[in-house]
Design a protein around this motif. Structure first.
Motif, PDB file in Angstrom:
ATOM      1  N   ALA A 127      70.770  20.747  98.397  1.00  0.00           N
ATOM      2  CA  ALA A 127      71.799  21.177  99.350  1.00  0.00           C
ATOM      3  C   ALA A 127      73.146  21.338  98.661  1.00  0.00           C
ATOM      4  N   ALA A 128      73.413  20.499  97.669  1.00  0.00           N
ATOM      5  CA  ALA A 128      74.679  20.615  96.941  1.00  0.00           C
ATOM      6  C   ALA A 128      74.733  21.900  96.129  1.00  0.00           C
TER       7      ALA A 128
ATOM      8  N   ASP B 135      69.506  25.207 101.547  1.00  0.00           N
ATOM      9  CA  ASP B 135      68.357  24.338 101.270  1.00  0.00           C
ATOM     10  C   ASP B 135      67.111  25.144 100.946  1.00  0.00           C
ATOM     11  N   GLN B 136      67.262  26.197 100.172  1.00  0.00           N
ATOM     12  CA  GLN B 136      66.133  27.033  99.793  1.00  0.00           C
ATOM     13  C   GLN B 136      65.953  27.020  98.282  1.00  0.00           C
ATOM     14  N   VAL B 137      64.693  27.155  97.878  1.00  0.00           N
ATOM     15  CA  VAL B 137      64.388  27.310  96.460  1.00  0.00           C
ATOM     16  C   VAL B 137      63.999  28.764  96.229  1.00  0.00           C
ATOM     17  N   PRO B 138      64.223  29.209  94.990  1.00  0.00           N
ATOM     18  CA  PRO B 138      64.764  28.488  93.846  1.00  0.00           C
ATOM     19  C   PRO B 138      66.291  28.429  93.889  1.00  0.00           C
ATOM     20  N   ALA B 139      66.810  27.452  93.202  1.00  0.00           N
ATOM     21  CA  ALA B 139      68.247  27.340  92.988  1.00  0.00           C
ATOM     22  C   ALA B 139      68.441  26.812  91.572  1.00  0.00           C
ATOM     23  N   LEU B 140      69.387  27.396  90.860  1.00  0.00           N
ATOM     24  CA  LEU B 140      69.609  27.054  89.457  1.00  0.00           C
ATOM     25  C   LEU B 140      71.021  26.546  89.251  1.00  0.00           C
TER      26      LEU B 140
ATOM     27  N   LEU C 190      77.522  26.381  87.036  1.00  0.00           N
ATOM     28  CA  LEU C 190      77.596  27.274  88.185  1.00  0.00           C
ATOM     29  C   LEU C 190      76.270  27.274  88.935  1.00  0.00           C
ATOM     30  N   PRO C 191      76.296  27.041  90.269  1.00  0.00           N
ATOM     31  CA  PRO C 191      75.051  27.152  91.026  1.00  0.00           C
ATOM     32  C   PRO C 191      74.718  28.619  91.294  1.00  0.00           C
ATOM     33  N   ILE C 192      73.461  28.990  91.053  1.00  0.00           N
ATOM     34  CA  ILE C 192      72.997  30.358  91.272  1.00  0.00           C
ATOM     35  C   ILE C 192      71.774  30.289  92.170  1.00  0.00           C
ATOM     36  N   THR C 193      71.795  31.062  93.249  1.00  0.00           N
ATOM     37  CA  THR C 193      70.676  31.073  94.185  1.00  0.00           C
ATOM     38  C   THR C 193      70.136  32.492  94.319  1.00  0.00           C
TER      39      THR C 193
END
Length: 199
Positions: A43-44, A49-54, A60-63
């Protein structure tokens, strides 16, 4: 880098395969999360709240799998899986989008099947199955090859094997010899074999 995944997710599998094909497996820590439980670290990174998340190398968060795959393609070594520009890039993106759309139809079908039987809609199930089949027909016509690996080919391989996993009763092979051969060739590659949804 940290990649938040679930093992069955075809979208996460795309990213996992790209990491392996681009020589990044040792640099990408795969973190399996429970989407039906509490995953505050996911979630952070991704408020949806979905995958994938990098979490990228710089934090840097990338979704969203196309964006994650593009980032990994730029970070890794070897031939580009997404051309930098021009008609070639558009062609790869178009097929990746089509395969991702097929995944979406398959996921909607799964969710409908998970509803209590008396709440399921046969009409919606038929709609999702029909659209999945039409997507496969278009991918069959595209004459994709495991010898020309790109993000469109990878996404197609992911949706085919995921469909076998989630919809084993659905015969997508009949009348689609090119996709049948493509799946067999792709699943023989180490990056595909290591990330199968039933592993």
């Amino acid at each position: 880098m940290k990649l938040y995944i679930t093992i069955p997710s075809p979208y996460a599998r795309k990213c996992r395969i790209v990491a392996r094909e681009k020589g990044l497996a040792a640099r990408v820590e795969e973190v399996v999360v429970d989407l039906y439980g509490t995953a505050p670290e996911l979630a952070a990174c991704n408020p949806l709240d979905q995958v994938p998340a990098l979490i990228a190398a710089d934090g840097l968060p990338i979704t969203d799998s196309p964006l994650i795959c593009e980032y990994l393609d730029e970070q890794g070594t070897g031939p580009r899986l997404l051309p930098a520009s021009g008609p070639e890039r558009l062609a790869v993106r178009r097929l990746e989008t089509l395969a991702d759309g097929a995944m979406e139809m398959g996921v909607k079908w799964v969710l409908e099947k998970r509803r209590p039987e008396h709440e399921r809609s046969p009409a919606w199930i038929e709609r999702w199955r029909d659209r999945l089949g039409r997507s496969f027909d278009a991918l069959e016509a595209a004459d994709l090859s495991a010898d020309r690996l790109d993000l469109g080919v990878i996404a197609t391989g992911c949706v085919l094997t995921w469909t076998d996993f989630r919809h084993p009763e659905y015969d997508w092979r009949t009348g689609r010899p090119r996709l049948t051969a493509l799946q067999a060739a792709l699943e023989a590659r180490p990056g595909f074999a290591a990330t199968r949804p039933d592993a």
